[in-house]
Design a protein around this motif. Structure first.
Motif, PDB file in Angstrom:
ATOM      1  N   LEU A  41       0.830  -1.200   0.000  1.00 16.63           N
ATOM      2  CA  LEU A  41       0.000   0.000   0.000  1.00 16.63           C
ATOM      3  C   LEU A  41       0.864   1.250   0.000  1.00 16.63           C
ATOM      4  CD1 LEU A  41      -2.278  -1.034   2.979  1.00 16.63           C
ATOM      5  CD2 LEU A  41      -2.799  -1.367   0.563  1.00 16.63           C
ATOM      6  N   THR A  42       0.332   2.328  -0.540  1.00 17.27           N
ATOM      7  CA  THR A  42       0.897   3.649  -0.332  1.00 17.27           C
ATOM      8  C   THR A  42      -0.065   4.373   0.596  1.00 17.27           C
ATOM      9  OG1 THR A  42       1.937   3.710  -2.502  1.00 17.27           O
ATOM     10  CG2 THR A  42       1.589   5.820  -1.419  1.00 17.27           C
ATOM     11  N   LEU A  43       0.463   4.898   1.699  1.00 17.58           N
ATOM     12  CA  LEU A  43      -0.333   5.609   2.695  1.00 17.58           C
ATOM     13  C   LEU A  43      -0.001   7.091   2.639  1.00 17.58           C
ATOM     14  CD1 LEU A  43       0.297   3.184   5.698  1.00 17.58           C
ATOM     15  CD2 LEU A  43      -1.608   3.133   4.091  1.00 17.58           C
ATOM     16  N   ASP A  44      -1.025   7.932   2.867  1.00 23.94           N
ATOM     17  CA  ASP A  44      -0.818   9.370   2.993  1.00 23.94           C
ATOM     18  C   ASP A  44      -1.730   9.902   4.090  1.00 23.94           C
ATOM     19  OD1 ASP A  44      -3.352   9.547   1.851  1.00 23.94           O
ATOM     20  OD2 ASP A  44      -2.669  10.452  -0.011  1.00 23.94           O
ATOM     21  N   GLN A  45      -1.912  11.222   4.156  1.00 26.30           N
ATOM     22  CA  GLN A  45      -2.705  11.825   5.228  1.00 26.30           C
ATOM     23  C   GLN A  45      -4.134  11.322   5.276  1.00 26.30           C
ATOM     24  OE1 GLN A  45      -1.914  16.009   4.383  1.00 26.30           O
ATOM     25  NE2 GLN A  45      -1.166  16.202   6.488  1.00 26.30           N
ATOM     26  N   SER A  46      -4.689  10.953   4.134  1.00 32.28           N
ATOM     27  CA  SER A  46      -6.085  10.516   4.112  1.00 32.28           C
ATOM     28  C   SER A  46      -6.245   9.018   4.322  1.00 32.28           C
ATOM     29  CB  SER A  46      -6.745  10.941   2.797  1.00 32.28           C
ATOM     30  OG  SER A  46      -6.099  10.321   1.712  1.00 32.28           O
ATOM     31  N   GLY A  47      -5.133   8.294   4.478  1.00 32.72           N
ATOM     32  CA  GLY A  47      -5.195   6.845   4.691  1.00 32.72           C
ATOM     33  C   GLY A  47      -4.543   6.100   3.540  1.00 32.72           C
ATOM     34  N   VAL A  48      -5.250   5.125   2.992  1.00 36.48           N
ATOM     35  CA  VAL A  48      -4.699   4.336   1.887  1.00 36.48           C
ATOM     36  C   VAL A  48      -4.865   5.136   0.596  1.00 36.48           C
ATOM     37  CG1 VAL A  48      -4.877   2.203   0.561  1.00 36.48           C
ATOM     38  CG2 VAL A  48      -5.240   2.163   3.030  1.00 36.48           C
ATOM     39  N   LYS A  49      -3.741   5.552   0.043  1.00 32.65           N
ATOM     40  CA  LYS A  49      -3.771   6.305  -1.223  1.00 32.65           C
ATOM     41  C   LYS A  49      -3.878   5.357  -2.403  1.00 32.65           C
ATOM     42  CE  LYS A  49      -1.244   9.590  -4.036  1.00 32.65           C
ATOM     43  NZ  LYS A  49      -0.034  10.392  -4.158  1.00 32.65           N
ATOM     44  N   GLU A  50      -3.122   4.243  -2.338  1.00 27.82           N
ATOM     45  CA  GLU A  50      -3.130   3.285  -3.444  1.00 27.82           C
ATOM     46  C   GLU A  50      -2.851   1.880  -2.930  1.00 27.82           C
ATOM     47  OE1 GLU A  50      -0.831   2.453  -7.677  1.00 27.82           O
ATOM     48  OE2 GLU A  50      -0.226   4.144  -6.460  1.00 27.82           O
ATOM     49  N   ASN A  51      -3.627   0.939  -3.435  1.00 22.51           N
ATOM     50  CA  ASN A  51      -3.387  -0.470  -3.167  1.00 22.51           C
ATOM     51  C   ASN A  51      -2.679  -1.017  -4.398  1.00 22.51           C
ATOM     52  OD1 ASN A  51      -3.495  -3.248  -2.799  1.00 22.51           O
ATOM     53  ND2 ASN A  51      -5.506  -3.195  -1.854  1.00 22.51           N
ATOM     54  N   HIS A  52      -1.429  -1.453  -4.247  1.00 20.60           N
ATOM     55  CA  HIS A  52      -0.626  -1.892  -5.379  1.00 20.60           C
ATOM     56  C   HIS A  52      -0.943  -3.322  -5.829  1.00 20.60           C
ATOM     57  CE1 HIS A  52       1.936   1.669  -5.223  1.00 20.60           C
ATOM     58  NE2 HIS A  52       1.816   1.561  -3.922  1.00 20.60           N
ATOM     59  N   GLY A  53      -1.838  -3.979  -5.129  1.00 16.32           N
ATOM     60  CA  GLY A  53      -2.236  -5.324  -5.534  1.00 16.32           C
ATOM     61  C   GLY A  53      -1.152  -6.353  -5.277  1.00 16.32           C
ATOM     62  N   LEU A  54      -1.189  -7.417  -6.035  1.00 17.28           N
ATOM     63  CA  LEU A  54      -0.275  -8.533  -5.821  1.00 17.28           C
ATOM     64  C   LEU A  54       0.993  -8.466  -6.661  1.00 17.28           C
ATOM     65  CD1 LEU A  54      -2.878 -11.428  -5.728  1.00 17.28           C
ATOM     66  CD2 LEU A  54      -1.849 -10.219  -3.813  1.00 17.28           C
ATOM     67  N   GLY A  55       1.052  -7.596  -7.628  1.00 13.23           N
ATOM     68  CA  GLY A  55       2.227  -7.546  -8.496  1.00 13.23           C
ATOM     69  C   GLY A  55       2.195  -8.685  -9.492  1.00 13.23           C
ATOM     70  N   ASP A  56       3.325  -8.922 -10.126  1.00 12.20           N
ATOM     71  CA  ASP A  56       3.426  -9.999 -11.110  1.00 12.20           C
ATOM     72  C   ASP A  56       3.622 -11.327 -10.394  1.00 12.20           C
ATOM     73  OD1 ASP A  56       3.241  -8.210 -13.226  1.00 12.20           O
ATOM     74  OD2 ASP A  56       5.403  -7.890 -13.271  1.00 12.20           O
ATOM     75  N   LEU A  57       2.733 -12.271 -10.654  1.00 16.35           N
ATOM     76  CA  LEU A  57       2.812 -13.596 -10.049  1.00 16.35           C
ATOM     77  C   LEU A  57       3.039 -14.640 -11.127  1.00 16.35           C
ATOM     78  CD1 LEU A  57      -0.274 -13.463  -7.631  1.00 16.35           C
ATOM     79  CD2 LEU A  57       2.107 -12.939  -7.094  1.00 16.35           C
ATOM     80  N   ASN A  58       3.902 -15.597 -10.820  1.00 21.16           N
ATOM     81  CA  ASN A  58       4.057 -16.695 -11.770  1.00 21.16           C
ATOM     82  C   ASN A  58       2.887 -17.677 -11.575  1.00 21.16           C
ATOM     83  OD1 ASN A  58       4.714 -18.583  -9.691  1.00 21.16           O
ATOM     84  ND2 ASN A  58       6.864 -17.955  -9.791  1.00 21.16           N
ATOM     85  N   GLU A  59       2.824 -18.688 -12.410  1.00 18.52           N
ATOM     86  CA  GLU A  59       1.700 -19.630 -12.378  1.00 18.52           C
ATOM     87  C   GLU A  59       1.576 -20.326 -11.020  1.00 18.52           C
ATOM     88  OE1 GLU A  59       0.513 -23.649 -14.746  1.00 18.52           O
ATOM     89  OE2 GLU A  59       1.249 -21.977 -15.955  1.00 18.52           O
ATOM     90  N   TYR A  60       2.710 -20.702 -10.455  1.00 15.23           N
ATOM     91  CA  TYR A  60       2.692 -21.376  -9.149  1.00 15.23           C
ATOM     92  C   TYR A  60       2.153 -20.448  -8.063  1.00 15.23           C
ATOM     93  CZ  TYR A  60       4.337 -23.557  -4.858  1.00 15.23           C
ATOM     94  OH  TYR A  60       4.399 -24.095  -3.606  1.00 15.23           O
ATOM     95  N   GLU A  61       2.611 -19.200  -8.054  1.00 18.29           N
ATOM     96  CA  GLU A  61       2.138 -18.237  -7.056  1.00 18.29           C
ATOM     97  C   GLU A  61       0.637 -17.958  -7.229  1.00 18.29           C
ATOM     98  OE1 GLU A  61       6.213 -15.652  -6.420  1.00 18.29           O
ATOM     99  OE2 GLU A  61       4.962 -15.275  -8.188  1.00 18.29           O
ATOM    100  N   GLN A  62       0.173 -17.893  -8.467  1.00 21.20           N
ATOM    101  CA  GLN A  62      -1.251 -17.706  -8.729  1.00 21.20           C
ATOM    102  C   GLN A  62      -2.059 -18.857  -8.161  1.00 21.20           C
ATOM    103  OE1 GLN A  62      -1.625 -17.159 -12.955  1.00 21.20           O
ATOM    104  NE2 GLN A  62      -0.631 -15.151 -12.917  1.00 21.20           N
ATOM    105  N   SER A  63      -1.547 -20.072  -8.274  1.00 18.49           N
ATOM    106  CA  SER A  63      -2.264 -21.224  -7.737  1.00 18.49           C
ATOM    107  C   SER A  63      -2.319 -21.173  -6.208  1.00 18.49           C
ATOM    108  CB  SER A  63      -1.628 -22.541  -8.200  1.00 18.49           C
ATOM    109  OG  SER A  63      -0.382 -22.758  -7.585  1.00 18.49           O
ATOM    110  N   LEU A  64      -1.265 -20.662  -5.586  1.00 16.67           N
ATOM    111  CA  LEU A  64      -1.264 -20.525  -4.127  1.00 16.67           C
ATOM    112  C   LEU A  64      -2.294 -19.495  -3.671  1.00 16.67           C
ATOM    113  CD1 LEU A  64       2.567 -20.613  -3.353  1.00 16.67           C
ATOM    114  CD2 LEU A  64       0.898 -22.432  -2.991  1.00 16.67           C
ATOM    115  N   VAL A  65      -2.389 -18.389  -4.373  1.00 17.07           N
ATOM    116  CA  VAL A  65      -3.390 -17.374  -4.031  1.00 17.07           C
ATOM    117  C   VAL A  65      -4.790 -17.948  -4.219  1.00 17.07           C
ATOM    118  CG1 VAL A  65      -4.368 -15.126  -4.688  1.00 17.07           C
ATOM    119  CG2 VAL A  65      -1.891 -15.402  -4.514  1.00 17.07           C
ATOM    120  N   ALA A  66      -5.016 -18.652  -5.303  1.00 15.54           N
ATOM    121  CA  ALA A  66      -6.330 -19.253  -5.575  1.00 15.54           C
ATOM    122  C   ALA A  66      -6.699 -20.245  -4.469  1.00 15.54           C
ATOM    123  CB  ALA A  66      -6.338 -19.933  -6.936  1.00 15.54           C
TER     124      ALA A  66
END
Length: 69
Positions: A41-66
């Motif tokens: 996350l990017t935080l600023d005075q108002s709280g969460v400015k941006e949620n950067h998500g999960l980024g680039d995941l390979n196939e194995y990492e995607q299966s773990l999230v699923a």
């Protein structure tokens, strides 16, 4: 664990003071089908400015999230 909590608290105070900070946190999110998820996350005075998500995941990492959600 105490160090991580202290760093997170300090980053939150820096964000409230007007400095943009990057932190990882478990928050309400639309990154996955899960209502709450931990991500970068990017935080600023108002709280969460941006949620950067999960980024680039390979196939194995995607299966773990699923499997987790």
């Amino acid at each position: 664990m105490a160090f991580a909590a202290a760093r997170f608290a300090e980053n939150c105070l820096d964000a409230q003071a007007g400095q943009e900070v990057t932190e990882y946190a478990y928050i309400a999110s639309n990154v996955t089908d899960s209502t709450y998820f931990s991500s970068k996350l990017t935080l600023d005075q108002s709280g969460v400015k941006e949620n950067h998500g999960l980024g680039d995941l390979n196939e194995y990492e995607q299966s773990l999230v699923a499997a987790a959600v």
